[in-house]
Scaffold this motif. Structure first.
Motif, PDB file in Angstrom:
ATOM      1  N   LEU A  26       1.035  -1.131  -0.097  1.00  0.00           N
ATOM      2  CA  LEU A  26       0.033   0.056   0.007  1.00  0.00           C
ATOM      3  C   LEU A  26       0.740   1.214  -0.085  1.00  0.00           C
ATOM      4  O   LEU A  26       0.600   2.234  -0.763  1.00  0.00           O
ATOM      5  CB  LEU A  26      -0.961  -0.059   1.160  1.00  0.00           C
ATOM      6  CG  LEU A  26      -1.863  -1.348   1.376  1.00  0.00           C
ATOM      7  CD1 LEU A  26      -2.795  -0.782   2.433  1.00  0.00           C
ATOM      8  CD2 LEU A  26      -2.730  -1.328   0.131  1.00  0.00           C
ATOM      9  N   THR A  27       1.884   1.422   0.913  1.00  0.00           N
ATOM     10  CA  THR A  27       2.791   2.547   0.793  1.00  0.00           C
ATOM     11  C   THR A  27       3.560   2.486  -0.541  1.00  0.00           C
ATOM     12  O   THR A  27       3.697   3.842  -0.813  1.00  0.00           O
ATOM     13  CB  THR A  27       3.763   2.151   1.885  1.00  0.00           C
ATOM     14  OG1 THR A  27       3.023   1.751   3.392  1.00  0.00           O
ATOM     15  CG2 THR A  27       4.729   3.426   2.086  1.00  0.00           C
ATOM     16  N   ARG A  28       3.944   1.487  -1.047  1.00  0.00           N
ATOM     17  CA  ARG A  28       4.729   1.668  -2.385  1.00  0.00           C
ATOM     18  C   ARG A  28       3.667   2.122  -3.487  1.00  0.00           C
ATOM     19  O   ARG A  28       4.401   3.104  -4.143  1.00  0.00           O
ATOM     20  CB  ARG A  28       4.898   0.121  -2.780  1.00  0.00           C
ATOM     21  CG  ARG A  28       5.446  -0.023  -4.360  1.00  0.00           C
ATOM     22  CD  ARG A  28       6.669   0.428  -4.452  1.00  0.00           C
ATOM     23  NE  ARG A  28       7.380   0.021  -5.863  1.00  0.00           N
ATOM     24  CZ  ARG A  28       7.189   1.166  -6.881  1.00  0.00           C
ATOM     25  NH1 ARG A  28       6.489   1.966  -6.598  1.00  0.00           N
ATOM     26  NH2 ARG A  28       7.810   0.802  -8.062  1.00  0.00           N
ATOM     27  N   TRP A  29       2.409   2.137  -3.579  1.00  0.00           N
ATOM     28  CA  TRP A  29       1.788   3.023  -4.380  1.00  0.00           C
ATOM     29  C   TRP A  29       0.909   4.261  -3.765  1.00  0.00           C
ATOM     30  O   TRP A  29       0.134   4.638  -4.323  1.00  0.00           O
ATOM     31  CB  TRP A  29       0.577   1.985  -4.880  1.00  0.00           C
ATOM     32  CG  TRP A  29       1.299   0.849  -5.459  1.00  0.00           C
ATOM     33  CD1 TRP A  29       1.512  -0.566  -5.485  1.00  0.00           C
ATOM     34  CD2 TRP A  29       2.536   0.780  -6.754  1.00  0.00           C
ATOM     35  NE1 TRP A  29       2.184  -1.217  -6.016  1.00  0.00           N
ATOM     36  CE2 TRP A  29       2.905  -0.604  -6.861  1.00  0.00           C
ATOM     37  CE3 TRP A  29       2.954   1.843  -7.287  1.00  0.00           C
ATOM     38  CZ2 TRP A  29       3.876  -0.669  -7.793  1.00  0.00           C
ATOM     39  CZ3 TRP A  29       3.963   1.585  -8.243  1.00  0.00           C
ATOM     40  CH2 TRP A  29       4.522   0.237  -8.601  1.00  0.00           C
ATOM     41  N   GLY A  30       1.110   4.352  -2.648  1.00  0.00           N
ATOM     42  CA  GLY A  30       0.577   5.552  -2.086  1.00  0.00           C
ATOM     43  C   GLY A  30      -0.978   5.724  -1.802  1.00  0.00           C
ATOM     44  O   GLY A  30      -1.622   6.554  -1.957  1.00  0.00           O
ATOM     45  N   GLU A  50      13.740  -3.562   6.453  1.00  0.00           N
ATOM     46  CA  GLU A  50      14.616  -2.791   5.559  1.00  0.00           C
ATOM     47  C   GLU A  50      14.036  -2.302   4.397  1.00  0.00           C
ATOM     48  O   GLU A  50      14.020  -1.319   4.088  1.00  0.00           O
ATOM     49  CB  GLU A  50      16.103  -3.600   5.294  1.00  0.00           C
ATOM     50  CG  GLU A  50      16.919  -4.104   6.473  1.00  0.00           C
ATOM     51  CD  GLU A  50      18.066  -4.706   5.863  1.00  0.00           C
ATOM     52  OE1 GLU A  50      18.994  -4.593   6.490  1.00  0.00           O
ATOM     53  OE2 GLU A  50      17.840  -5.375   4.921  1.00  0.00           O
ATOM     54  N   TYR A  51      13.064  -2.667   3.660  1.00  0.00           N
ATOM     55  CA  TYR A  51      12.359  -2.228   2.621  1.00  0.00           C
ATOM     56  C   TYR A  51      11.460  -1.049   3.251  1.00  0.00           C
ATOM     57  O   TYR A  51      11.348   0.038   2.644  1.00  0.00           O
ATOM     58  CB  TYR A  51      11.470  -3.436   2.109  1.00  0.00           C
ATOM     59  CG  TYR A  51      11.978  -4.095   1.201  1.00  0.00           C
ATOM     60  CD1 TYR A  51      12.977  -3.787   0.079  1.00  0.00           C
ATOM     61  CD2 TYR A  51      11.799  -5.597   1.247  1.00  0.00           C
ATOM     62  CE1 TYR A  51      13.497  -4.598  -0.718  1.00  0.00           C
ATOM     63  CE2 TYR A  51      12.256  -6.434   0.325  1.00  0.00           C
ATOM     64  CZ  TYR A  51      13.220  -5.977  -0.577  1.00  0.00           C
ATOM     65  OH  TYR A  51      13.824  -6.861  -1.449  1.00  0.00           O
ATOM     66  N   ALA A  52      10.880  -1.232   4.382  1.00  0.00           N
ATOM     67  CA  ALA A  52      10.132  -0.085   4.903  1.00  0.00           C
ATOM     68  C   ALA A  52      11.091   1.153   5.314  1.00  0.00           C
ATOM     69  O   ALA A  52      10.614   2.418   4.917  1.00  0.00           O
ATOM     70  CB  ALA A  52       9.384  -0.608   6.385  1.00  0.00           C
ATOM     71  N   ARG A  53      12.286   0.777   5.691  1.00  0.00           N
ATOM     72  CA  ARG A  53      13.231   2.093   5.955  1.00  0.00           C
ATOM     73  C   ARG A  53      13.389   2.640   4.589  1.00  0.00           C
ATOM     74  O   ARG A  53      13.519   3.982   4.425  1.00  0.00           O
ATOM     75  CB  ARG A  53      14.339   1.501   6.588  1.00  0.00           C
ATOM     76  CG  ARG A  53      14.638   1.257   7.955  1.00  0.00           C
ATOM     77  CD  ARG A  53      15.799   0.510   8.295  1.00  0.00           C
ATOM     78  NE  ARG A  53      16.219   0.192   9.597  1.00  0.00           N
ATOM     79  CZ  ARG A  53      17.171  -0.231  10.241  1.00  0.00           C
ATOM     80  NH1 ARG A  53      17.995  -0.648   9.449  1.00  0.00           N
ATOM     81  NH2 ARG A  53      17.111  -0.504  11.587  1.00  0.00           N
ATOM     82  N   LEU A  95       8.323   2.412  11.185  1.00  0.00           N
ATOM     83  CA  LEU A  95       7.644   1.354  12.010  1.00  0.00           C
ATOM     84  C   LEU A  95       7.630   1.569  13.678  1.00  0.00           C
ATOM     85  O   LEU A  95       8.619   2.074  13.961  1.00  0.00           O
ATOM     86  CB  LEU A  95       8.472  -0.145  11.686  1.00  0.00           C
ATOM     87  CG  LEU A  95       8.277  -0.243  10.087  1.00  0.00           C
ATOM     88  CD1 LEU A  95       8.944  -1.688   9.964  1.00  0.00           C
ATOM     89  CD2 LEU A  95       6.902  -0.494   9.583  1.00  0.00           C
ATOM     90  N   PRO A  96       6.458   1.407  14.278  1.00  0.00           N
ATOM     91  CA  PRO A  96       6.405   1.509  15.713  1.00  0.00           C
ATOM     92  C   PRO A  96       7.276   0.403  16.259  1.00  0.00           C
ATOM     93  O   PRO A  96       6.766  -0.347  17.194  1.00  0.00           O
ATOM     94  CB  PRO A  96       4.750   1.272  15.958  1.00  0.00           C
ATOM     95  CG  PRO A  96       4.452   0.161  14.994  1.00  0.00           C
ATOM     96  CD  PRO A  96       5.332   0.708  13.585  1.00  0.00           C
ATOM     97  N   LEU A  97       8.464   0.350  16.041  1.00  0.00           N
ATOM     98  CA  LEU A  97       9.418  -0.821  16.738  1.00  0.00           C
ATOM     99  C   LEU A  97      10.595   0.257  17.378  1.00  0.00           C
ATOM    100  O   LEU A  97      11.041   1.058  16.797  1.00  0.00           O
ATOM    101  CB  LEU A  97       9.987  -1.786  15.776  1.00  0.00           C
ATOM    102  CG  LEU A  97       8.969  -2.382  15.155  1.00  0.00           C
ATOM    103  CD1 LEU A  97       9.765  -3.193  14.022  1.00  0.00           C
ATOM    104  CD2 LEU A  97       8.141  -3.238  15.877  1.00  0.00           C
TER     105      LEU A  97
END
Length: 296
Positions: free
Chosen positions: A72-76, A116-119, A125-127
């Motif tokens: 979802l983030t990849r495509w906004g 890492e992809y999220a970074r 991320l809430p970690l």
């Protein structure tokens, strides 16, 4: 009964297929239907995965949820759903260190890889730092174990997790595991990752075939016929009712034996299927050799 095998949709694999960009524009998904499936199938608790999943399968839900968030983030799109998904991860992250939790194959490598992809996407991320240190420590430990082994089995295992290996993946070497149907390990997620990196036509054909067959949500593996049939035979034997299905079981074992003799990739390229096939064939009186070569 052997002819009616239904595979459920995998949110994790559907998310990876949804992340494949269109060849016409890197800013649009090649398979928008998969993206819509994710938007339409988030669960009430913010996760993606099996409805009413077993409490011991939270790690699986964490993987599926993070993969869906990445797509979802990849495509906004789906900002509200991303927030709900992140809340689920924050609330359930403690399950990662719970020894009673069942760990999906490759979880210690796949989940950190997606972090890492999220970074890379600038997705926060809430970690905590301690959380991150812990998952990356476990990943490094698992990778070190595989690298030290350096066996064909370890190489195939790591190749099957390529979607989450990031810069550690040698995609040209990984493509040696491509099957006749165009897939990597019959896995939609790994095949989608290969398509993202290499734009391989056979990978594309496999995914298009899969979506034509299953719609916008794909299963975790396809095809699964050989292993599933053998597992059904084993379960019937364990329950002591196999004598009621002698004809069906003989048909399955005869076909498996034929594939064994031909060195069919659905058997020899999968360690679990190969081991189960060998045991069932040998105990049923078929002349099979233990000298089969598993991985090229």
């Amino acid at each position: 009964m052997f002819d009616k095998i239904e595979l459920s949709v995998s949110s994790y694999d559907t998310a990876w297929v949804a992340m494949v960009p269109s060849p016409d524009s890197p800013h649009a998904p090649l398979f928008p239907g998969c993206l819509k499936w994710l938007l339409d199938n988030q669960l009430d608790d913010g996760s993606w995965g099996l409805l009413h999943h077993d409490p011991t399968l939270t790690k699986d839900a964490l993987s599926s949820t993070l993969a869906s968030i990445l797509a979802l983030t990849r495509w906004g799109v789906g900002e509200g759903q991303v927030k709900k998904g992140l809340h689920f991860i924050e609330s359930n992250f403690g399950s990662i260190n719970n020894e009673k939790q069942r760990s999906p194959i490759g979880f210690d490598i796949i989940f950190p890889g997606m972090v890492e992809y999220a970074r890379d996407m600038d997705l926060v991320l809430p970690l905590t730092s301690r959380d991150l240190d812990s998952i990356f420590w476990h990943r490094d430990l698992e990778l070190e174990r595989c690298y030290q082994s350096n066996s064909n089995g370890s190489k195939a295992y790591l190749a099957s997790l390529s979607e989450a290996m990031g810069g550690l993946s040698d995609w040209q070497a990984i493509m040696n595991y491509q099957r006749k149907n165009g897939s990597l390990f019959n896995s939609p997620s790994t095949t989608a990752a290969a398509l993202i990196h290499l734009q391989d036509t056979d990978c594309l054909n496999y995914l298009q075939m899969l979506l034509k067959k299953y719609g916008d949500g794909v299963p975790t593996i396809y095809p699964l016929n050989v292993y599933t049939h053998l597992q059904m035979v084993e379960n019937l034997q364990k329950m002591g009712i196999d004598r009621y299905f002698n004809k069906e079981i003989k048909r399955v074992l005869d076909e498996t034996f034929r594939q064994w003799l031909q060195g069919d990739e659905e058997i020899i390229l999968d360690l679990t299927t190969c081991a189960l096939a060998f045991r069932l064939l040998r105990t049923s009186g078929y002349n099979v050799s233990s000298g089969i070569k598993l991985i090229n």
